[in-house]
Design a protein around this motif. Structure first.
Motif, PDB file in Angstrom:
ATOM      1  N   SER A 172       0.825  -1.215   0.000  1.00  0.00           N
ATOM      2  CA  SER A 172       0.000   0.000   0.000  1.00  0.00           C
ATOM      3  C   SER A 172       0.855   1.258   0.000  1.00  0.00           C
ATOM      4  CB  SER A 172      -0.932  -0.017   1.216  1.00  0.00           C
ATOM      5  OG  SER A 172      -0.166  -0.074   2.426  1.00  0.00           O
ATOM      6  N   THR A 173       2.132   1.122   0.397  1.00  0.00           N
ATOM      7  CA  THR A 173       3.033   2.283   0.457  1.00  0.00           C
ATOM      8  C   THR A 173       3.750   2.531  -0.863  1.00  0.00           C
ATOM      9  OG1 THR A 173       4.769   0.837   1.319  1.00  0.00           O
ATOM     10  CG2 THR A 173       3.392   1.994   2.939  1.00  0.00           C
ATOM     11  N   LEU A 174       3.598   1.631  -1.828  1.00  0.00           N
ATOM     12  CA  LEU A 174       4.314   1.778  -3.096  1.00  0.00           C
ATOM     13  C   LEU A 174       3.668   2.881  -3.929  1.00  0.00           C
ATOM     14  CD1 LEU A 174       6.567   0.738  -4.954  1.00  0.00           C
ATOM     15  CD2 LEU A 174       4.915  -0.893  -5.895  1.00  0.00           C
ATOM     16  N   ALA A 175       4.496   3.782  -4.432  1.00  0.00           N
ATOM     17  CA  ALA A 175       3.996   4.895  -5.226  1.00  0.00           C
ATOM     18  C   ALA A 175       3.414   4.398  -6.547  1.00  0.00           C
ATOM     19  CB  ALA A 175       5.118   5.897  -5.497  1.00  0.00           C
ATOM     20  N   ALA A 176       2.342   5.023  -6.974  1.00  0.00           N
ATOM     21  CA  ALA A 176       1.752   4.669  -8.268  1.00  0.00           C
ATOM     22  C   ALA A 176       2.737   4.996  -9.381  1.00  0.00           C
ATOM     23  CB  ALA A 176       0.443   5.430  -8.460  1.00  0.00           C
ATOM     24  N   GLY A 177       2.749   4.189 -10.416  1.00  0.00           N
ATOM     25  CA  GLY A 177       3.651   4.409 -11.530  1.00  0.00           C
ATOM     26  C   GLY A 177       3.808   3.138 -12.338  1.00  0.00           C
ATOM     27  N   THR A 178       4.687   3.209 -13.327  1.00  0.00           N
ATOM     28  CA  THR A 178       4.957   2.057 -14.186  1.00  0.00           C
ATOM     29  C   THR A 178       6.386   1.578 -13.941  1.00  0.00           C
ATOM     30  OG1 THR A 178       3.416   2.825 -15.878  1.00  0.00           O
ATOM     31  CG2 THR A 178       5.074   1.215 -16.560  1.00  0.00           C
ATOM     32  N   TYR A 179       6.538   0.302 -13.659  1.00  0.00           N
ATOM     33  CA  TYR A 179       7.831  -0.268 -13.295  1.00  0.00           C
ATOM     34  C   TYR A 179       8.200  -1.363 -14.293  1.00  0.00           C
ATOM     35  CZ  TYR A 179       6.779   2.059  -8.885  1.00  0.00           C
ATOM     36  OH  TYR A 179       6.462   2.985  -7.941  1.00  0.00           O
ATOM     37  N   PRO A 180       9.369  -1.206 -14.976  1.00  0.00           N
ATOM     38  CA  PRO A 180       9.810  -2.253 -15.901  1.00  0.00           C
ATOM     39  C   PRO A 180      10.440  -3.417 -15.125  1.00  0.00           C
ATOM     40  CG  PRO A 180      11.371  -0.429 -15.913  1.00  0.00           C
ATOM     41  CD  PRO A 180      10.238  -0.006 -15.029  1.00  0.00           C
ATOM     42  N   ILE A 181      10.035  -4.624 -15.460  1.00  0.00           N
ATOM     43  CA  ILE A 181      10.512  -5.825 -14.797  1.00  0.00           C
ATOM     44  C   ILE A 181      11.129  -6.745 -15.851  1.00  0.00           C
ATOM     45  CG2 ILE A 181       9.895  -7.803 -13.351  1.00  0.00           C
ATOM     46  CD1 ILE A 181       9.547  -5.089 -11.988  1.00  0.00           C
ATOM     47  N   THR A 182      12.258  -7.385 -15.484  1.00  0.00           N
ATOM     48  CA  THR A 182      12.915  -8.334 -16.377  1.00  0.00           C
ATOM     49  C   THR A 182      12.637  -9.752 -15.906  1.00  0.00           C
ATOM     50  OG1 THR A 182      14.678  -6.774 -16.938  1.00  0.00           O
ATOM     51  CG2 THR A 182      15.112  -9.102 -17.339  1.00  0.00           C
ATOM     52  N   VAL A 183      12.185 -10.579 -16.831  1.00  0.00           N
ATOM     53  CA  VAL A 183      11.969 -12.003 -16.548  1.00  0.00           C
ATOM     54  C   VAL A 183      13.153 -12.778 -17.110  1.00  0.00           C
ATOM     55  CG1 VAL A 183      10.435 -13.977 -16.839  1.00  0.00           C
ATOM     56  CG2 VAL A 183       9.495 -11.675 -16.756  1.00  0.00           C
ATOM     57  N   ASN A 184      13.735 -13.653 -16.273  1.00  0.00           N
ATOM     58  CA  ASN A 184      14.841 -14.508 -16.687  1.00  0.00           C
ATOM     59  C   ASN A 184      14.352 -15.949 -16.712  1.00  0.00           C
ATOM     60  OD1 ASN A 184      16.876 -12.241 -16.349  1.00  0.00           O
ATOM     61  ND2 ASN A 184      16.102 -12.441 -14.255  1.00  0.00           N
ATOM     62  N   ALA A 185      14.736 -16.691 -17.753  1.00  0.00           N
ATOM     63  CA  ALA A 185      14.265 -18.066 -17.879  1.00  0.00           C
ATOM     64  C   ALA A 185      15.411 -18.973 -18.288  1.00  0.00           C
ATOM     65  CB  ALA A 185      13.133 -18.154 -18.914  1.00  0.00           C
ATOM     66  N   THR A 186      15.506 -20.121 -17.597  1.00  0.00           N
ATOM     67  CA  THR A 186      16.465 -21.158 -17.965  1.00  0.00           C
ATOM     68  C   THR A 186      15.690 -22.428 -18.269  1.00  0.00           C
ATOM     69  OG1 THR A 186      16.784 -21.767 -15.647  1.00  0.00           O
ATOM     70  CG2 THR A 186      18.338 -20.187 -16.592  1.00  0.00           C
ATOM     71  N   GLY A 187      16.180 -23.186 -19.252  1.00  0.00           N
ATOM     72  CA  GLY A 187      15.510 -24.413 -19.648  1.00  0.00           C
ATOM     73  C   GLY A 187      16.402 -25.610 -19.461  1.00  0.00           C
TER      74      GLY A 187
END
Length: 852
Positions: free
Chosen positions: A282-297
């Motif tokens: 609830s304390t996180l400021a509104a906005g757009t946050y880029p997230i990186t997904v890492n995947a190993t197979g």
């Protein structure tokens, strides 16, 4: 009386088999009776070719009873059965006797063998060797070693290695293929020689070379997510695209999340999707946050990555809502009726409300747009089929929102039979676009001319489906418009025809300030607009309608590298009603009245390598005379995602809407383009998906007398199944023909087929039609999505409309910027977007001039 002397003879083996070239024997027994004791002589009657049958002894002395017949054959003795007779004769008065002897001669046994593959063989390029089994069938007692070799046309890289000589019933050949061997089936000759056997045995082994398998691999893509601070978890779906036969488990992790944003990845998956669970404190400021997904197979080298945006909205206040509608709906069979659903929110509730209609009678479909409802209103559409049950029914609209109790409201729907009297369809036209000729067609019958009534209204009856045709004149130019649709569609088009975007008579002048020689400025009021380039400041607006309108002006900068036009300041004056010939107060883009536009990213999916552009138009009011205004058409060219601009959220009022058009020219084909209109209220990061390149279109001539009638056909496409139109453009003549799926049976046909009809029987003057032996440009358009927005409906948030265009020329070279038709009638959006397109063309020409 003395007894009669007798003798007897018998063969122990009366049938003897002998191999040609060999010999055999048969035991003979002689008996004596009646007191006879004398000698007995044996003979053999009959012959064996190249052989003999000889008794030994031939003379049996008194008391001797046994003899042996020796049977001999030569290699030349033919195989067969030979019938012999053994005769015994005594001396004196003893009668001779006989007994049969059958000799069967068989051909001599010759040692030998044959070979055959146990099965065809498949090997893979670059893979290990495979073993082909060769069966050996032995005859004549042959037990010697068999040696294999191969011959024939064997491609380079295909290696066949026979095993050592075999004394068994099988042998093998090892087969391998390098990557240089082309996939296919190769017949290989297998040769075999046997120890002590004369000659060579052969057989054919078919070897199939299969393409090498791809290397197992995968890629990922992640979808954007939105969560409320302190609210329920959101989800980002990660799509796993597997290749090369990869089926292993994929493990996901994420990086880049700020404190307070928790992203939980699922366990390793062997599926094609995985959901990331996202929560925001609830304390996180509104906005757009880029997230990186890492995947190993499992078994795949390296790490795959993808980036997605998490939009965090302010914490949702717990509240509630109620539902209501603006009134009952009365709809004819085969038509569509609408009403407005109101969502009254309380306590700060701003979440989406999903509406479920129930209780619709047979043949009636009720839909809510948008759904879920994220604003305060939505459009309820009631579509009645031609066989819908007539009468009044009560529809229940149930709303569901996360964390809140369901709410309901009811809607009364009255379905009536179609009108059978004249005049249930009417088209009212406004100056200066009043037709000089108008006709209609009931179903596919004869065309009938209609004369104008009061207020330039043309009224007629179309019970189920039909068409309209009319001609407008500007000087020596004539435009023919033909529209085919259902009765409901024609009614909707007629209702919006004049009210959509009237052209007034007022002329207004004014000037802008705060623009430089490198800026572009635009001013728009009530459908009239002006573009200022190269430092121009004075403008004139013609044909401005009466009434309260909204004025929008923009100042933009130009990116000469990308041809993009991006606004940096806007001015929005609401509710102005300047007198005719008035001077509009100066529009100063550096003054306090101006404000910065909102900008965001638009991701255009489906564009591939094609060059795309995005354009934004702003609409105000309820798309009608009293509040209609448009302006600020902004363009951006390049590769997805592209920035787009519009009016900031805090300056929007009820009825305001942005129209986005994402457009792509097909690379390498200047005659093909496709795109999508999307109607949105706020400027935020969004994504749209455009459809495939259009089908090829064919234009042929039906006749050239009394006027040129052309026909256009194109295969239907699933993405563009809501309608089709074609325009034929000459220097002083045009013909525009449109059709909806409802007219051709309710769904898109396999092939769209549009042609200029024969209208002469309805009083059509051939001078108005296309002229033969004249260069004619054509444009074929197909449409998909919510087509109602273009035939009189009011679009809501999320309404989309796809289109694809194919252009060409019937004689001569292609003309730049040839006109394109849109849809039935001329709806508010049609007129606006046609004018926006014209402004875009002028802007593009100005940009080209600036680059020079």
């Amino acid at each position: 009386m003395e007894p009669t002397p007798t003798i007897g003879v018998s063969v122990a083996t009366p049938a003897v088999t002998v191999v040609a070239g060999q010999s055999g024997t048969a035991a003979v027994t002689v008996t004596r009776g009646g007191g006879y004791t004398g000698a007995v002589n044996l003979t053999v009657e009959g012959t064996i070719p190249a052989g003999s049958a000889t008794p030994n002894p031939a003379a049996l002395a008194s008391g001797v009873t046994a003899s042996t017949i020796t049977i001999t054959t030569g290699s030349a003795t033919p195989a067969g059965t030979y019938n012999l007779t053994v005769r015994a004769a005594g001396t004196g008065a003893v009668a001779a006797v006989t007994t049969p002897l059958t000799v069967t001669v068989t051909a001599p046994v010759v040692p030998g063998f044959t070979i055959a593959p146990a099965a065809a063989l498949t090997v893979t390029q670059g893979a290990g060797a495979q073993t082909a089994t060769i069966n050996i069938t032995r005859t004549g007692g042959f037990a010697g070693a068999v040696t294999l070799t191969t011959s024939g046309t064997i491609p380079a890289g295909l290696t066949l290695t026979p095993a050592a000589a075999s004394t068994g019933n099988t042998s093998t050949i090892a087969v391998s293929a390098t990557s240089a061997v082309a996939p296919g089936t190769y017949p290989i000759t297998v040769n075999a020689t046997g120890a002590g056997i004369t000659g060579t045995q052969t057989t054919t082994l078919n070897v199939t070379v299969a393409a090498a398998q791809a290397t197992p691999d995968f890629s990922i893509a992640a979808g954007a997510a939105s969560v409320a601070a302190g609210g329920a978890a959101g989800t980002s779906t990660v799509t796993i695209t597997r290749s090369g036969g990869f089926t292993g488990a994929v493990t996901l992790t994420t990086t880049g999340a700020p404190a307070g944003l928790t992203i939980t990845a699922p366990a390793a998956t062997t599926g094609n999707t995985a959901d990331l669970s996202i929560t925001a404190a609830s304390t996180l400021a509104a906005g757009t946050y880029p997230i990186t997904v890492n995947a190993t197979g499992a078994g795949v080298t390296g790490t795959k990555t993808a980036t997605f945006n998490v939009t965090v909205t302010p914490a949702v206040q717990v509240g509630g809502y109620t539902l209501g509608t603006t009134g009952a709906v009365s709809v004819q069979q085969g038509a569509t009726g609408t009403t407005t659903l109101n969502v009254t929110r309380t306590g700060g509730f701003a979440g989406g409300v999903t509406i479920t209609p129930t209780g619709a009678p047979n043949g009636v479909q009720v839909t809510v747009t948008p759904n879920p409802v994220t604003g305060n209103t939505a459009t309820v559409s009631v579509v009645a089929s031609n066989t819908a049950t007539t009468g009044t029914a009560t529809i229940t609209l149930t709303g569901a929102a996360t964390g809140l109790a369901n709410q309901t409201t009811t809607l009364s729907v009255n379905v009536t039979a179609p009108s059978t009297g004249g005049g249930n369809v009417s088209y009212a036209f406004c100056a200066p676009d009043i037709p000089i000729w108008f006709a209609y067609q009931n179903d596919n019958g004869a065309w009938t001319r209609v004369t104008a009534g009061a207020n330039n209204t043309f009224a007629f009856n179309v019970p189920a489906r039909g068409g309209i045709a009319y001609v407008t004149q500007t000087g020596t130019n004539y435009d023919l418009t033909v529209v085919y649709g259902t009765a409901a569609e024609l009614i909707a088009g007629g209702q919006q025809r004049c009210a959509s975007l009237p052209r007034g008579t007022k002329r207004l002048t004014g000037s802008v300030a705060g623009v430089s020689a490198t800026d572009f400025a635009s001013v728009s009021l009530g459908g009239s607009s002006e573009i200022l380039v190269g430092g121009q400041t004075a403008f004139t607006l013609d044909s401005v309608p009466e009434g309260s309108l909204n004025l929008l002006a923009s100042r933009s900068s130009i990116d000469l590298a990308t041809f993009s036009l991006t606004p940096n300041r806007l001015i929005l004056r609401r509710g102005v009603n300047y007198a005719n010939n008035a001077v509009i107060p100066t529009l100063d883009f550096n003054g306090s009245e101006s404000f910065a536009p909102a900008t965001a990213n638009l991701t255009i999916n489906g564009a591939g390598t094609d060059t795309a552009f995005v354009a934004t138009s702003f609409f105000t009011g309820a798309f009608n005379l009293s509040g209609f205004g448009t302006g600020g058409v902004f363009f951006n060219f390049g590769s997805s995602p592209l920035r787009y601009a519009g009016v900031p959220t805090d300056r929007l009022q009820a009825g305001d809407m942005h129209a986005l058009v994402a457009f792509a020219n097909v690379r390498g084909d200047s005659t093909s383009s496709r795109g999508i209109y999307s109607f949105v209220r706020t400027i935020t990061d969004r994504s749209v998906t455009i459809g495939p390149a259009p089908s090829a279109a064919t234009v042929t001539a039906i006749t050239s007398t009394p006027y040129l009638r052309l026909r256009a056909t194109a295969a239907s496409q699933a993405s563009y199944n809501a309608g089709a139109s074609v325009s034929f453009t000459q220097a002083t003549r045009t013909a525009n023909i449109s059709v909806t799926p409802g007219y051709v049976g309710g769904s898109a046909p396999a092939t769209w087929d549009l042609s200029v009809p024969d209208l002469t029987a309805a009083g059509f003057d051939a001078n108005w039609g296309l002229r033969p032996a004249t260069r004619t440009d054509w444009g074929f358009s197909t449409y998909g999505g919510n087509f109602l927005a273009f035939i009189g409906g009011v679009p809501a948030e999320g309404t989309t409309f796809q289109f694809a265009n194919k252009t060409g020329t019937f004689a001569g070279a292609l003309r730049s910027f040839s006109r394109q038709p849109l849809a039935t009638g001329r709806s508010p959006l049609e007129v606006t977007l046609q004018r926006a397109s014209a402004r875009f063309q002028r802007l593009q020409q100005a940009i080209v001039g600036a680059r020079r």
